[in-house]
Design a protein around this motif. Sequence first.
Motif, PDB file in Angstrom:
ATOM      1  N   GLU A 167       0.839  -1.199   0.000  1.00 48.77           N
ATOM      2  CA  GLU A 167       0.000   0.000   0.000  1.00 48.77           C
ATOM      3  C   GLU A 167       0.878   1.254   0.000  1.00 48.77           C
ATOM      4  N   TYR A 168       0.434   2.280  -0.720  1.00 49.04           N
ATOM      5  CA  TYR A 168       1.135   3.563  -0.673  1.00 49.04           C
ATOM      6  C   TYR A 168       0.926   4.210   0.693  1.00 49.04           C
ATOM      7  N   VAL A 169       1.922   4.963   1.163  1.00 48.58           N
ATOM      8  CA  VAL A 169       1.742   5.666   2.434  1.00 48.58           C
ATOM      9  C   VAL A 169       1.030   7.005   2.213  1.00 48.58           C
ATOM     10  N   PHE A 170       1.108   7.524   0.989  1.00 48.33           N
ATOM     11  CA  PHE A 170       0.322   8.697   0.615  1.00 48.33           C
ATOM     12  C   PHE A 170      -0.643   8.284  -0.493  1.00 48.33           C
ATOM     13  N   GLY A 171      -1.900   8.695  -0.361  1.00 52.90           N
ATOM     14  CA  GLY A 171      -2.895   8.385  -1.372  1.00 52.90           C
ATOM     15  C   GLY A 171      -3.504   9.654  -1.939  1.00 52.90           C
ATOM     16  N   PHE A 172      -4.222   9.502  -3.043  1.00 59.32           N
ATOM     17  CA  PHE A 172      -4.834  10.656  -3.710  1.00 59.32           C
ATOM     18  C   PHE A 172      -6.311  10.389  -3.987  1.00 59.32           C
ATOM     19  N   MET A 173      -7.103  11.432  -3.867  1.00 58.44           N
ATOM     20  CA  MET A 173      -8.495  11.390  -4.312  1.00 58.44           C
ATOM     21  C   MET A 173      -8.745  12.646  -5.136  1.00 58.44           C
ATOM     22  N   GLN A 174      -9.316  12.467  -6.307  1.00 58.47           N
ATOM     23  CA  GLN A 174      -9.557  13.602  -7.212  1.00 58.47           C
ATOM     24  C   GLN A 174     -11.029  13.973  -7.213  1.00 58.47           C
ATOM     25  N   VAL A 175     -11.298  15.272  -6.997  1.00 58.86           N
ATOM     26  CA  VAL A 175     -12.648  15.825  -7.094  1.00 58.86           C
ATOM     27  C   VAL A 175     -12.559  17.004  -8.052  1.00 58.86           C
ATOM     28  N   GLY A 176     -13.199  16.874  -9.202  1.00 59.51           N
ATOM     29  CA  GLY A 176     -13.082  17.925 -10.210  1.00 59.51           C
ATOM     30  C   GLY A 176     -11.649  18.017 -10.695  1.00 59.51           C
ATOM     31  N   ASN A 177     -11.099  19.225 -10.665  1.00 63.93           N
ATOM     32  CA  ASN A 177      -9.714  19.430 -11.116  1.00 63.93           C
ATOM     33  C   ASN A 177      -8.701  19.336  -9.984  1.00 63.93           C
ATOM     34  N   ASN A 178      -9.186  19.181  -8.753  1.00 63.90           N
ATOM     35  CA  ASN A 178      -8.288  19.173  -7.601  1.00 63.90           C
ATOM     36  C   ASN A 178      -8.025  17.759  -7.097  1.00 63.90           C
ATOM     37  N   LYS A 179      -6.760  17.505  -6.808  1.00 63.64           N
ATOM     38  CA  LYS A 179      -6.350  16.210  -6.261  1.00 63.64           C
ATOM     39  C   LYS A 179      -5.914  16.421  -4.819  1.00 63.64           C
ATOM     40  N   THR A 180      -6.602  15.751  -3.876  1.00 64.24           N
ATOM     41  CA  THR A 180      -6.293  15.867  -2.448  1.00 64.24           C
ATOM     42  C   THR A 180      -5.366  14.739  -2.019  1.00 64.24           C
ATOM     43  N   VAL A 181      -4.403  15.064  -1.159  1.00 69.14           N
ATOM     44  CA  VAL A 181      -3.438  14.078  -0.660  1.00 69.14           C
ATOM     45  C   VAL A 181      -3.891  13.582   0.713  1.00 69.14           C
ATOM     46  N   TYR A 182      -3.813  12.269   0.910  1.00 67.50           N
ATOM     47  CA  TYR A 182      -4.182  11.631   2.182  1.00 67.50           C
ATOM     48  C   TYR A 182      -2.993  10.839   2.717  1.00 67.50           C
ATOM     49  N   VAL A 183      -2.944  10.699   4.039  1.00 67.65           N
ATOM     50  CA  VAL A 183      -1.896   9.899   4.680  1.00 67.65           C
ATOM     51  C   VAL A 183      -2.504   8.589   5.150  1.00 67.65           C
ATOM     52  N   ASN A 184      -1.810   7.503   4.874  1.00 64.33           N
ATOM     53  CA  ASN A 184      -2.312   6.175   5.210  1.00 64.33           C
ATOM     54  C   ASN A 184      -2.576   6.048   6.714  1.00 64.33           C
ATOM     55  N   PRO A 185      -3.792   5.642   7.107  1.00 63.15           N
ATOM     56  CA  PRO A 185      -4.112   5.521   8.530  1.00 63.15           C
ATOM     57  C   PRO A 185      -3.394   4.376   9.233  1.00 63.15           C
ATOM     58  N   ARG A 186      -2.628   3.603   8.494  1.00 69.44           N
ATOM     59  CA  ARG A 186      -1.786   2.588   9.148  1.00 69.44           C
ATOM     60  C   ARG A 186      -0.537   3.234   9.748  1.00 69.44           C
ATOM     61  N   ILE A 187      -0.294   4.493   9.425  1.00 74.38           N
ATOM     62  CA  ILE A 187       0.852   5.231   9.958  1.00 74.38           C
ATOM     63  C   ILE A 187       0.405   6.146  11.096  1.00 74.38           C
ATOM     64  N   PHE A 188      -0.514   7.051  10.784  1.00 72.05           N
ATOM     65  CA  PHE A 188      -1.097   7.961  11.776  1.00 72.05           C
ATOM     66  C   PHE A 188      -2.612   7.760  11.766  1.00 72.05           C
ATOM     67  N   TRP A 189      -3.181   7.515  12.940  1.00 77.61           N
ATOM     68  CA  TRP A 189      -4.646   7.410  13.012  1.00 77.61           C
ATOM     69  C   TRP A 189      -5.118   7.904  14.372  1.00 77.61           C
ATOM     70  N   GLN A 190      -5.908   8.969  14.343  1.00 76.74           N
ATOM     71  CA  GLN A 190      -6.316   9.641  15.562  1.00 76.74           C
ATOM     72  C   GLN A 190      -7.787   9.432  15.910  1.00 76.74           C
ATOM     73  N   ALA A 191      -8.610   9.228  14.882  1.00 78.54           N
ATOM     74  CA  ALA A 191     -10.054   9.171  15.089  1.00 78.54           C
ATOM     75  C   ALA A 191     -10.443   7.987  15.974  1.00 78.54           C
ATOM     76  N   ASN A 192     -11.531   8.175  16.728  1.00 77.97           N
ATOM     77  CA  ASN A 192     -12.021   7.115  17.611  1.00 77.97           C
ATOM     78  C   ASN A 192     -12.982   6.196  16.864  1.00 77.97           C
ATOM     79  N   ARG A 193     -12.535   5.690  15.760  1.00 80.45           N
ATOM     80  CA  ARG A 193     -13.295   4.747  14.933  1.00 80.45           C
ATOM     81  C   ARG A 193     -12.326   4.100  13.956  1.00 80.45           C
ATOM     82  N   LYS A 194     -12.816   3.108  13.251  1.00 83.79           N
ATOM     83  CA  LYS A 194     -12.006   2.453  12.228  1.00 83.79           C
ATOM     84  C   LYS A 194     -12.057   3.274  10.942  1.00 83.79           C
ATOM     85  N   PRO A 195     -10.958   3.329  10.167  1.00 82.68           N
ATOM     86  CA  PRO A 195     -10.989   4.078   8.912  1.00 82.68           C
ATOM     87  C   PRO A 195     -12.049   3.543   7.950  1.00 82.68           C
TER      88      PRO A 195
END
Length: 291
Positions: free
Chosen positions: A254-282
């Motif tokens: 798995e990549y440690v950085f992922g991308f999601m594209q909405v329209g013309n913009n591509k957002t960068v995400y960090v793999n939750p197997r590295i950093f995960w703060q939320a009180n739920r499962k990804p």
Amino acid sequence: MQEKFVAKIGVIKEGEEHVHKVITLKEGEYLKKVTPCNLQYLRDREEAEGWINENGGEFIWSIYRKAVSIKANGTQLTQQDFARLLYLATFITHTQNGNKIVYDNGKPIDKQGLRILLGLGERAFRDFYNKLERESIIFDMGDHIAVNEDWFRKGEINATELQKRGLSFARTLVKPIRELYKKYGKSRGAVANLGLLYMALPYINFETNALVANSMETNVMFMERLNLEQVAELFGYTPDKITQALRRVKLNGEYVFGFMQVGNNKTVYVNPRIFWQANRKPDKSLLLAFK
């Protein structure tokens, strides 16, 4: 009939952020007031704990300032140094006298042992170690090496105390960080790409793991997601080079950085197997971004 739910939960203080202390509801014990809301909270917490266990079960807290570049404080640390520092931090343990670096068996790690762990030659290690000492990140205590608690902590933390000082914290999973360093830590180019994980911390929104300009915002509707060009500028890359750098590091396929594209913009995400703060499962949709 009052529903019973056995789980580990965070202690909640009314009107305050929750303190990351864990308690257990035992057989025969009940919440004073059972509502669908707090039962869902318990179930989410149980799922979050399951996610942590699925990814090694051990974590530390990385301490930083939100939406402030890691390099804004004038640090002389390089991207390679950030990767090594993050790996080093996975060996901390907490004592009454603060953090110290130890092997998994509890034995203190001395300078020579640390050099071997990091896989550095004598000169490269000396330069790295001296930088950490100059910036008061580590301290040679004679019988052990201590780590500044304003950089990393392990165990219980008081969120309110940290936030009053303008500090934030990220649950950082130990096993994945170690696996990544063992795979990429010996290559100068690859370890620099690994350092981007640490540099990304101030911009991660921990409800979504997206890189955003206003990482303290909890309402998804108001998050200002950073596009690829903005991320490139923050990290000191050109837009055509940032994608390559972010895609060079993988963890178990798995990549440690992922991308999601909405329209013309591509957002960068960090793999939750590295950093995960939320009180739920990804969410499954988030995990797909790293395939």
